[in-house]
Write a protein that holds these residues in place. Structure first.
Motif, PDB file in Angstrom:
ATOM      1  N   GLY A   4      35.964  53.433  54.890  1.00  0.00           N
ATOM      2  CA  GLY A   4      36.854  52.276  54.871  1.00  0.00           C
ATOM      3  C   GLY A   4      38.250  52.626  54.405  1.00  0.00           C
ATOM      4  O   GLY A   4      38.504  53.718  53.891  1.00  0.00           O
ATOM      5  N   THR A   5      39.155  51.666  54.581  1.00  0.00           N
ATOM      6  CA  THR A   5      40.555  51.819  54.197  1.00  0.00           C
ATOM      7  C   THR A   5      40.844  50.967  52.967  1.00  0.00           C
ATOM      8  O   THR A   5      40.478  49.790  52.930  1.00  0.00           O
ATOM      9  CB  THR A   5      41.482  51.374  55.340  1.00  0.00           C
ATOM     10  N   VAL A   6      41.503  51.555  51.979  1.00  0.00           N
ATOM     11  CA  VAL A   6      41.875  50.817  50.774  1.00  0.00           C
ATOM     12  C   VAL A   6      43.010  49.862  51.126  1.00  0.00           C
ATOM     13  O   VAL A   6      44.054  50.269  51.628  1.00  0.00           O
ATOM     14  CB  VAL A   6      42.301  51.773  49.637  1.00  0.00           C
ATOM     15  N   LYS A   7      42.791  48.570  50.859  1.00  0.00           N
ATOM     16  CA  LYS A   7      43.762  47.531  51.199  1.00  0.00           C
ATOM     17  C   LYS A   7      44.491  46.949  49.996  1.00  0.00           C
ATOM     18  O   LYS A   7      45.518  46.305  50.147  1.00  0.00           O
ATOM     19  CB  LYS A   7      43.063  46.394  51.953  1.00  0.00           C
ATOM     20  N   GLY A   8      43.957  47.133  48.812  1.00  0.00           N
ATOM     21  CA  GLY A   8      44.609  46.557  47.638  1.00  0.00           C
ATOM     22  C   GLY A   8      43.833  46.858  46.376  1.00  0.00           C
ATOM     23  O   GLY A   8      42.848  47.603  46.394  1.00  0.00           O
ATOM     24  N   THR A   9      44.278  46.282  45.277  1.00  0.00           N
ATOM     25  CA  THR A   9      43.645  46.502  43.979  1.00  0.00           C
ATOM     26  C   THR A   9      43.139  45.186  43.413  1.00  0.00           C
ATOM     27  O   THR A   9      43.603  44.110  43.794  1.00  0.00           O
ATOM     28  CB  THR A   9      44.631  47.134  42.979  1.00  0.00           C
ATOM     29  N   VAL A  10      42.203  45.289  42.493  1.00  0.00           N
ATOM     30  CA  VAL A  10      41.693  44.135  41.762  1.00  0.00           C
ATOM     31  C   VAL A  10      42.053  44.351  40.302  1.00  0.00           C
ATOM     32  O   VAL A  10      41.721  45.392  39.730  1.00  0.00           O
ATOM     33  CB  VAL A  10      40.159  44.010  41.907  1.00  0.00           C
ATOM     34  N   VAL A  11      42.744  43.400  39.700  1.00  0.00           N
ATOM     35  CA  VAL A  11      43.153  43.514  38.307  1.00  0.00           C
ATOM     36  C   VAL A  11      42.315  42.558  37.469  1.00  0.00           C
ATOM     37  O   VAL A  11      42.224  41.371  37.776  1.00  0.00           O
ATOM     38  CB  VAL A  11      44.659  43.185  38.137  1.00  0.00           C
ATOM     39  N   SER A  12      41.697  43.086  36.432  1.00  0.00           N
ATOM     40  CA  SER A  12      40.877  42.289  35.529  1.00  0.00           C
ATOM     41  C   SER A  12      41.232  42.683  34.099  1.00  0.00           C
ATOM     42  O   SER A  12      40.915  43.784  33.661  1.00  0.00           O
ATOM     43  CB  SER A  12      39.398  42.555  35.811  1.00  0.00           C
ATOM     44  N   THR A  13      41.870  41.777  33.384  1.00  0.00           N
ATOM     45  CA  THR A  13      42.273  42.093  32.016  1.00  0.00           C
ATOM     46  C   THR A  13      41.117  41.948  31.043  1.00  0.00           C
ATOM     47  O   THR A  13      41.158  42.521  29.961  1.00  0.00           O
ATOM     48  CB  THR A  13      43.433  41.195  31.565  1.00  0.00           C
TER      49      THR A  13
END
Length: 86
Positions: A4-13
Motif C-alpha cells: 500500500g501507499t502511505v497517505k497520511g498520519t494519525v496523531v494521538s496525544t
C-alpha cells in the motif's frame, strides 16, 4: 501481507502506554478496494507517498517489539513498485 501507499498520519496525544513510541500512518491498499484505508503502526520511518509492506492480523504481533493492541504494522518500504500486466 498488504502492499500500500502511505497517505497520511494519525496523531494521538493520549494513548495507552504500550502504544507510546509507535507512529501511526494511513495506508491505502495498492490492490483491491482502495477505499479501505488501513491505520498501521510504524517504527521503520515510512513517509507519505511511499509504497510499503503491511502485515496484518495475528502475524502483526511477531513484528512488534512489545505487546500492543496493533493489528496492522509496516514491515518494509518498497524500493521499486511492481509492474502489473507486462
Amino acid at each position: 501481507m498488504i502492499l500500500g501507499t502511505v497517505k497520511g498520519t494519525v496523531v494521538s496525544t493520549r494513548k495507552m502506554d504500550n502504544l507510546v513510541g509507535y507512529k501511526f500512518l494511513l495506508v491505502e491498499p495498492y490492490f483491491g478496494d482502495q477505499s479501505k484505508i488501513i491505520v498501521a503502526g510504524d517504527t521503520i520511518g515510512a513517509g507519505i507517498g511511499e509504497l510499503v509492506l503491511v502485515t496484518t492480523d495475528e502475524t502483526t504481533q511477531h513484528a512488534l517489539t512489545r505487546e500492543a493492541p496493533v493489528d496492522a504494522f509496516i514491515v518494509g518500504i518498497v524500493d521499486n513498485p511492481p509492474v502489473i500486466g507486462k
